[in-house]
Design a protein around this motif. Structure first.
Motif, PDB file in Angstrom:
ATOM      1  N   PRO A 199      21.172  -1.669 -10.031  1.00 56.64           N
ATOM      2  CA  PRO A 199      19.970  -2.136  -9.325  1.00 56.64           C
ATOM      3  C   PRO A 199      19.611  -1.211  -8.168  1.00 56.64           C
ATOM      4  O   PRO A 199      20.460  -0.480  -7.666  1.00 56.64           O
ATOM      5  CB  PRO A 199      20.374  -3.519  -8.832  1.00 56.64           C
ATOM      6  N   ALA A 200      18.362  -1.261  -7.749  1.00 56.68           N
ATOM      7  CA  ALA A 200      17.872  -0.363  -6.713  1.00 56.68           C
ATOM      8  C   ALA A 200      18.633  -0.548  -5.403  1.00 56.68           C
ATOM      9  O   ALA A 200      18.829  -1.672  -4.935  1.00 56.68           O
ATOM     10  CB  ALA A 200      16.382  -0.606  -6.480  1.00 56.68           C
ATOM     11  N   VAL A 201      19.064   0.569  -4.837  1.00 58.22           N
ATOM     12  CA  VAL A 201      19.689   0.588  -3.509  1.00 58.22           C
ATOM     13  C   VAL A 201      19.067   1.749  -2.740  1.00 58.22           C
ATOM     14  O   VAL A 201      18.340   2.570  -3.307  1.00 58.22           O
ATOM     15  CB  VAL A 201      21.221   0.763  -3.590  1.00 58.22           C
ATOM     16  N   LYS A 202      19.362   1.854  -1.443  1.00 53.10           N
ATOM     17  CA  LYS A 202      18.885   2.996  -0.674  1.00 53.10           C
ATOM     18  C   LYS A 202      19.301   4.289  -1.374  1.00 53.10           C
ATOM     19  O   LYS A 202      20.397   4.376  -1.932  1.00 53.10           O
ATOM     20  CB  LYS A 202      19.466   2.971   0.733  1.00 53.10           C
ATOM     21  N   GLY A 233       8.790   0.879   3.668  1.00 55.21           N
ATOM     22  CA  GLY A 233       9.279   2.174   4.105  1.00 55.21           C
ATOM     23  C   GLY A 233      10.587   2.633   3.490  1.00 55.21           C
ATOM     24  O   GLY A 233      11.056   3.730   3.787  1.00 55.21           O
ATOM     25  N   ARG A 234      11.172   1.856   2.612  1.00 54.68           N
ATOM     26  CA  ARG A 234      12.488   2.216   2.058  1.00 54.68           C
ATOM     27  C   ARG A 234      12.347   3.147   0.855  1.00 54.68           C
ATOM     28  O   ARG A 234      11.422   3.023   0.058  1.00 54.68           O
ATOM     29  CB  ARG A 234      13.261   0.961   1.666  1.00 54.68           C
ATOM     30  N   VAL A 235      13.286   4.090   0.744  1.00 56.66           N
ATOM     31  CA  VAL A 235      13.385   4.969  -0.426  1.00 56.66           C
ATOM     32  C   VAL A 235      14.573   4.496  -1.247  1.00 56.66           C
ATOM     33  O   VAL A 235      15.703   4.431  -0.746  1.00 56.66           O
ATOM     34  CB  VAL A 235      13.575   6.435  -0.010  1.00 56.66           C
ATOM     35  N   VAL A 236      14.319   4.124  -2.520  1.00 60.40           N
ATOM     36  CA  VAL A 236      15.367   3.519  -3.336  1.00 60.40           C
ATOM     37  C   VAL A 236      15.568   4.285  -4.629  1.00 60.40           C
ATOM     38  O   VAL A 236      14.695   5.022  -5.091  1.00 60.40           O
ATOM     39  CB  VAL A 236      15.051   2.037  -3.644  1.00 60.40           C
ATOM     40  N   THR A 268       8.565  -8.882  -4.101  1.00 63.97           N
ATOM     41  CA  THR A 268       7.627  -8.115  -3.285  1.00 63.97           C
ATOM     42  C   THR A 268       8.211  -6.750  -2.967  1.00 63.97           C
ATOM     43  O   THR A 268       9.420  -6.602  -2.763  1.00 63.97           O
ATOM     44  CB  THR A 268       7.288  -8.845  -1.973  1.00 63.97           C
ATOM     45  N   ILE A 269       7.330  -5.772  -2.924  1.00 65.79           N
ATOM     46  CA  ILE A 269       7.688  -4.413  -2.529  1.00 65.79           C
ATOM     47  C   ILE A 269       6.775  -4.045  -1.368  1.00 65.79           C
ATOM     48  O   ILE A 269       5.542  -4.110  -1.493  1.00 65.79           O
ATOM     49  CB  ILE A 269       7.520  -3.430  -3.704  1.00 65.79           C
ATOM     50  N   GLY A 270       7.351  -3.651  -0.246  1.00 63.51           N
ATOM     51  CA  GLY A 270       6.573  -3.395   0.958  1.00 63.51           C
ATOM     52  C   GLY A 270       5.797  -2.098   0.920  1.00 63.51           C
ATOM     53  O   GLY A 270       5.926  -1.285  -0.007  1.00 63.51           O
ATOM     54  N   ASP A 271       4.995  -1.875   1.952  1.00 63.44           N
ATOM     55  CA  ASP A 271       4.205  -0.647   2.073  1.00 63.44           C
ATOM     56  C   ASP A 271       5.112   0.582   2.135  1.00 63.44           C
ATOM     57  O   ASP A 271       6.227   0.535   2.659  1.00 63.44           O
ATOM     58  CB  ASP A 271       3.365  -0.677   3.357  1.00 63.44           C
ATOM     59  N   ASN A 292       0.829  -1.202   0.000  1.00 59.28           N
ATOM     60  CA  ASN A 292       0.000   0.000   0.000  1.00 59.28           C
ATOM     61  C   ASN A 292       0.868   1.259   0.000  1.00 59.28           C
ATOM     62  O   ASN A 292       1.975   1.273   0.527  1.00 59.28           O
ATOM     63  CB  ASN A 292      -0.894   0.016   1.235  1.00 59.28           C
ATOM     64  N   HIS A 293       0.346   2.325  -0.597  1.00 56.08           N
ATOM     65  CA  HIS A 293       0.978   3.645  -0.565  1.00 56.08           C
ATOM     66  C   HIS A 293       2.394   3.639  -1.153  1.00 56.08           C
ATOM     67  O   HIS A 293       3.275   4.360  -0.688  1.00 56.08           O
ATOM     68  CB  HIS A 293       1.003   4.192   0.867  1.00 56.08           C
ATOM     69  N   VAL A 294       2.597   2.841  -2.163  1.00 58.99           N
ATOM     70  CA  VAL A 294       3.900   2.785  -2.838  1.00 58.99           C
ATOM     71  C   VAL A 294       3.920   3.816  -3.966  1.00 58.99           C
ATOM     72  O   VAL A 294       2.949   3.951  -4.712  1.00 58.99           O
ATOM     73  CB  VAL A 294       4.161   1.374  -3.391  1.00 58.99           C
TER      74      VAL A 294
END
Length: 363
Positions: free
Chosen positions: A325-328, A318-321, A298-301, A283-285
């Motif tokens: 490849p995707a990293v913080k 909750g992570r911002v990427v 999977t991608i979390g909320d 949710n809220h992605v």
């Protein structure tokens, strides 16, 4: 349609000052605004354009000295873009689709249309389809057999809804959106090069040429309430279980949602996002433009992905990427800074090599 400054302010919950009886028929940027337009100068840097235009009223930032800007009235908007949402809703004249059912529309006798549904020219509604009350079916729209669409939907020109799709209330699809048709799901008689590469992480044995055999999509699509899809966006039907899009999710133009994908509530995807099959998104992605998401992850909320990010593995909530490849995001920025320093670092390494070489030669 005209609205007074007072009416606009009341509708969007903002404060109005000055001559609030001034009639407004449109909105414009400050320099292009006419006497019947409300100028949008929501930040101090935009106010300079007011002198070039002819606006009598403007929507301004809180605390603006509106009289010194030559205005007769002003609306103060603490959150400018939110105020714009209400203003544009009031002033939007719509696309002009007519009421009722046009004579050129083709509607199967078994289809069920709710009260006050309008159907534009050359639309086609298939057998057993259900259209909720007050919905608008635009020109050239196709609604497949057994599809269900909730109340107050707007399907703009040439939207295509596949058979048995189930869509909630207040759905909006921009021109060319396609929902609920076969996804790209194929198989070969023997393990393909792709399957081999995936299982071995790169090694592919020599194999004979093989034809692709279609796996038909039986799962359909389920879309919640208050969802919007942009122009030419596609949502594939699921293979066995449905592809799902949660309540309140907004998907921009030219996006691709693969078969069996599950998207949560109130997500926001910018243009050219591509999501491969069987991925689950919370949710809220928020996914920025041109984000690509691999299959079966999977991608979390509450995840946020910056534009152009390539997500190839699980992302926790909750992570911002950013990056591929995707990293913080903070890690990506450090990597980018290091990359920009590489030419200078190489020069320094070359200079050190030269110095060491000279030192070795002198001994």
């Amino acid at each position: 349609m005209a609205h007074s400054v007072a009416e606009i302010a009341a509708a969007i919950g903002a404060e109005a000052v000055g001559d609030t009886s001034i009639s407004i028929t449109g909105a414009a940027e400050p320099a292009q605004a006419g006497p019947a337009d409300i100028a949008l100068a929501l930040k101090p840097e935009f106010a300079a354009g007011l002198s070039a235009g002819a606006a009598q009223a403007a929507m301004l930032w809180p605390g603006a000295e509106w009289e010194s800007l030559g205005l007769k009235a002003a609306i103060f908007a603490p959150r400018g873009r939110l105020a714009m949402a209400g203003l544009t809703r009031m002033l939007d004249p719509g696309q002009g689709y007519g009421a009722g059912v046009h004579a050129s529309a083709v509607i199967d006798p078994s289809a069920r249309l709710g009260a006050d549904v309008s159907v534009a020219p050359q639309a086609v509604i298939g057998a057993g389809a259900t259209i909720g009350a007050r919905s608008v079916i635009g020109p050239g729209v196709y609604v497949g057999a057994g599809a269900e669409i909730g109340e107050d939907a707007i399907l703009h020109a040439h939207v295509r809804i596949g058979a048995r799709a189930r869509i909630g209330a207040r759905f909006i699809a921009q021109p060319g959106a396609t929902i609920g048709f076969d996804g790209t799901s194929f198989v070969t008689e023997e393990a393909s090069n792709v399957e081999q590469a995936r299982s071995t992480l790169g090694e592919v044995a020599e194999s004979r040429a093989q034809a692709w055999v279609r796996i038909h999509s039986l799962g359909g699509v389920v879309i919640g309430d208050d969802v919007e899809l942009g122009a030419n966006t596609c949502v594939d039907a699921g293979t066995i279980r449905p592809t799902q899009v949660g309540n309140g999710t907004k998907i921009d133009n030219l996006c691709m949602v693969g078969h069996n994908v599950v998207i949560g509530d109130h997500c926001f995807f910018a243009s050219m996002v591509g999501i491969a099959g069987s991925t689950r998104i919370g949710n809220h992605v928020v996914l920025g433009g041109q984000v690509g998401v691999s299959d079966n992850i999977t991608i979390g909320d509450n995840v946020v992905a910056g534009g152009g990010t390539g997500i190839i593995s699980k992302v926790p909530a909750g992570r911002v990427v950013m990056g591929y490849p995707a990293v913080k995001m903070e890690t990506h920025l450090e990597m980018y800074k290091a990359l920009r320093r590489l030419p200078r670092l190489m020069e320094q390494v070359a200079a050190l090599q030269k110095a060491v070489s000279k030192a070795d030669g002198s001994e």
